[in-house]
Design an enzyme around this catalytic site. Sequence first.
Site, PDB file in Angstrom:
ATOM      1  N   ARG A   1     -26.478  -8.678   2.789  1.00 59.54           N
ATOM      2  CA  ARG A   1     -25.603  -9.473   2.026  1.00 59.54           C
ATOM      3  C   ARG A   1     -26.217  -9.862   0.699  1.00 59.54           C
ATOM      4  O   ARG A   1     -25.708  -9.584  -0.678  1.00 59.54           O
ATOM      5  CB  ARG A   1     -24.628 -10.431   2.390  1.00 59.54           C
ATOM      6  CG  ARG A   1     -23.758 -11.351   1.332  1.00 59.54           C
ATOM      7  CD  ARG A   1     -22.690 -12.121   1.803  1.00 59.54           C
ATOM      8  NE  ARG A   1     -23.192 -13.047   3.106  1.00 59.54           N
ATOM      9  CZ  ARG A   1     -23.722 -13.885   3.070  1.00 59.54           C
ATOM     10  NH1 ARG A   1     -24.334 -14.338   2.026  1.00 59.54           N
ATOM     11  NH2 ARG A   1     -24.393 -14.520   4.124  1.00 59.54           N
TER      12      ARG A   1
ATOM     13  N   TYR B   1      -5.306  -1.606 -17.319  1.00 53.06           N
ATOM     14  CA  TYR B   1      -5.033  -1.193 -15.978  1.00 53.06           C
ATOM     15  C   TYR B   1      -4.311  -2.266 -15.251  1.00 53.06           C
ATOM     16  O   TYR B   1      -4.508  -3.243 -15.433  1.00 53.06           O
ATOM     17  CB  TYR B   1      -6.369  -0.917 -15.396  1.00 53.06           C
ATOM     18  CG  TYR B   1      -6.208  -0.837 -13.852  1.00 53.06           C
ATOM     19  CD1 TYR B   1      -5.307   0.038 -13.186  1.00 53.06           C
ATOM     20  CD2 TYR B   1      -7.118  -1.582 -13.004  1.00 53.06           C
ATOM     21  CE1 TYR B   1      -5.168  -0.050 -12.053  1.00 53.06           C
ATOM     22  CE2 TYR B   1      -6.802  -1.476 -11.442  1.00 53.06           C
ATOM     23  CZ  TYR B   1      -5.737  -0.867 -11.067  1.00 53.06           C
ATOM     24  OH  TYR B   1      -5.614  -0.788  -9.646  1.00 53.06           O
TER      25      TYR B   1
HETATM   26  C1  LIG Z   1      -9.542   0.865 -16.128  1.00 52.28           C
HETATM   27  C2  LIG Z   1      -9.739   0.536 -14.666  1.00 52.28           C
HETATM   28  N1  LIG Z   1     -10.518  -0.526 -14.486  1.00 52.28           N
HETATM   29  C3  LIG Z   1     -10.767  -0.968 -13.150  1.00 52.28           C
HETATM   30  C4  LIG Z   1     -10.089  -0.456 -12.129  1.00 52.28           C
HETATM   31  C5  LIG Z   1     -10.484  -1.275 -10.633  1.00 52.28           C
HETATM   32  O1  LIG Z   1     -11.261  -0.174 -10.170  1.00 52.28           O
HETATM   33  P1  LIG Z   1     -11.255  -0.108  -8.166  1.00 52.28           P
HETATM   34  O2  LIG Z   1     -10.111   0.704  -7.974  1.00 52.28           O
HETATM   35  O3  LIG Z   1     -12.567   0.486  -7.991  1.00 52.28           O
HETATM   36  O4  LIG Z   1     -11.054  -1.399  -7.916  1.00 52.28           O
HETATM   37  C6  LIG Z   1      -9.482   0.668 -12.377  1.00 52.28           C
HETATM   38  C7  LIG Z   1      -8.726   1.300 -11.275  1.00 52.28           C
HETATM   39  O5  LIG Z   1      -8.461   1.046 -10.153  1.00 52.28           O
HETATM   40  C8  LIG Z   1      -9.366   1.083 -13.677  1.00 52.28           C
HETATM   41  O6  LIG Z   1      -8.411   2.174 -13.934  1.00 52.28           O
HETATM   42  N1  LIG Z   2      -2.172   0.511  -5.185  1.00 51.68           N
HETATM   43  C1  LIG Z   2      -3.135   0.244  -6.052  1.00 51.68           C
HETATM   44  C2  LIG Z   2      -2.993   1.304  -7.234  1.00 51.68           C
HETATM   45  C3  LIG Z   2      -4.227   1.498  -7.777  1.00 51.68           C
HETATM   46  S1  LIG Z   2      -4.317   2.432  -9.286  1.00 51.68           S
HETATM   47  C4  LIG Z   2      -6.015   3.006  -9.197  1.00 51.68           C
HETATM   48  C5  LIG Z   2      -6.525   3.494 -10.551  1.00 51.68           C
HETATM   49  N2  LIG Z   2      -6.885   2.353 -11.467  1.00 51.68           N
HETATM   50  C6  LIG Z   2      -5.659   4.351 -11.473  1.00 51.68           C
HETATM   51  O1  LIG Z   2      -5.567   3.746 -12.965  1.00 51.68           O
HETATM   52  O2  LIG Z   2      -4.954   5.089 -11.348  1.00 51.68           O
HETATM   53  C7  LIG Z   2      -3.072  -1.220  -6.896  1.00 51.68           C
HETATM   54  O3  LIG Z   2      -1.859  -1.845  -6.834  1.00 51.68           O
HETATM   55  O4  LIG Z   2      -4.205  -1.518  -7.179  1.00 51.68           O
END
Ligand SMILES: Cc1ncc(COP(=O)(O)O)c(C=O)c1O
Ligand SMILES: N[C@@H](CCSC[C@H](N)C(=O)O)C(=O)O
Length: 447
Positions: free
Chosen positions: A93, A145
């Site tokens: 960790r 996102y």
């Molecule tokens: C622009 C962006 N930032 C962060 C994330 C988060 O990444 P993760 O899915 O690896 O947690 C995502 C997608 O999930 C994303 O599209």
């Molecule tokens: N069910 C997931 C959806 C993940 S979206 C992953 C990625 N960042 C994208 O933009 O496609 C959630 O609720 O996080």
Amino acid sequence: MSSGSSSPPPDSFKDKVNSVGKAFRGLDLDGHDLPPSPAPSSPRNGRKYALATELVYTESTDQYNASSVPIYQSATFKQESATGGGGEYDYTRSGNPTRTHLERHLAKIMNASRALVVSSGMGALDVITRLLRPGDEVVTGDDLYGGTNRLLKYLATNGGIIVHHVDTTDPEAVRKVLSPKTAMVLLESPTNPLIKIADIPRVSSITHAANPSAIVAVDNTMLSPLLQNPLDLGADIVYESGTKYLSGHHDLMAGVLAVNDPALGEKLYFTINASGVGLSPFDSWLLLRGVKTLGVRMEKQQSNAQRIAVFLESHGFKVRYPGLRSHPQYDLHWSMARGAGAVLSFETGDVNVSERIVESAKLWAISVSFGCVNSLISMPCRMSHASIDAKTRAERALPEDIIRLCVGIEDVEDLLDDLSRAVSYSFFQRRFGWVTDLYGSSSKQAL
Ligand SMILES: Cc1ncc(COP(=O)(O)O)c(C=O)c1O
Ligand SMILES: N[C@@H](CCSC[C@H](N)C(=O)O)C(=O)O
């Protein structure tokens, strides 16, 4: 087809695909689609070679000079004495040799003095937000996102953080909400899914001028360090989802953080160790393997994406992609980045048509995520951004009909052919609804 239009696209899609294909093979699109001069990569931190070479090249630290760094699948490490004497590691960790190898490799590629890897992109953002205290203010975008929006909303509701969502394409809009309480400015550029571009140098400098202790954090997931290095553009922290381009095969979840300030690096490391979100040895190894092919994958993904963006635009769709001259911030993007990435979005003007297109395309998997070797198609409002409620999506002008394409490394003619058939079929269906079985009968599962 721009939003609100109701006429279907031309019937002869396949012919158009071929003609666009011929034009592009000669790279003869009036200079529209090639960047004039992409932003340079500034080699630092001991980098000797071009970025594509450095992605592959790692110094061996293994006692047997193994070509592939070993997976130190061990939770603990024996110590020489009870008084803290011993090796570099005690407990995975807190640190693990496979993870360290990956972190050093990423620091080199990200022009950072320190990189840290955690269990997901959201884990990386969570570690960053632990720098905030109740009463702090965060300034961020109005296109983000969905998961980022969700975490910020949680902090606003439960953590006493004030979050301002503004149009980060406009530095003045950012300036207006900055205050002595601003602890963080959080940018995505390009944004997911509207592909909006923030002026990272300008926003960083106005933020630091307004409050020298405020942190500018940039989510670089949509480009990867191959194409953009936000730390060189004034950001204090860059983070990204390693689940996407960095790993490239959708076989692991990972998050990456990188900084140049050692004190900030220590704070982030403290949280990672304290909360236990460091990346596992096996996933560290997988991510290291993925990073080595980032250069070739990205080259092919981008050239495919460019062809597809040109194709859709030439058929009248409103396409959002920074490789197109029509992108409103084309010059700004290319002043910061060395590529356009492989994510684009377009609108059809009709949610039902969009749904039909997504469901009719066979080669394009209906899936969230991006940056992977295979091509994906999705409707953000129903999928990746569904956690943003409909009212907020409307307020932030996120079109319900928007389709996001995440382009892979397949043969581009196959991708174009499949997409053009799905598009033609869907518009045809809308116009002549009584025809139901021309194309849709063969489901994705049939492939
Ligand atoms: C622009 C962006 N930032 C962060 C994330 C988060 O990444 P993760 O899915 O690896 O947690 C995502 C997608 O999930 C994303 O599209
Ligand atoms: N069910 C997931 C959806 C993940 S979206 C992953 C990625 N960042 C994208 O933009 O496609 C959630 O609720 O996080």
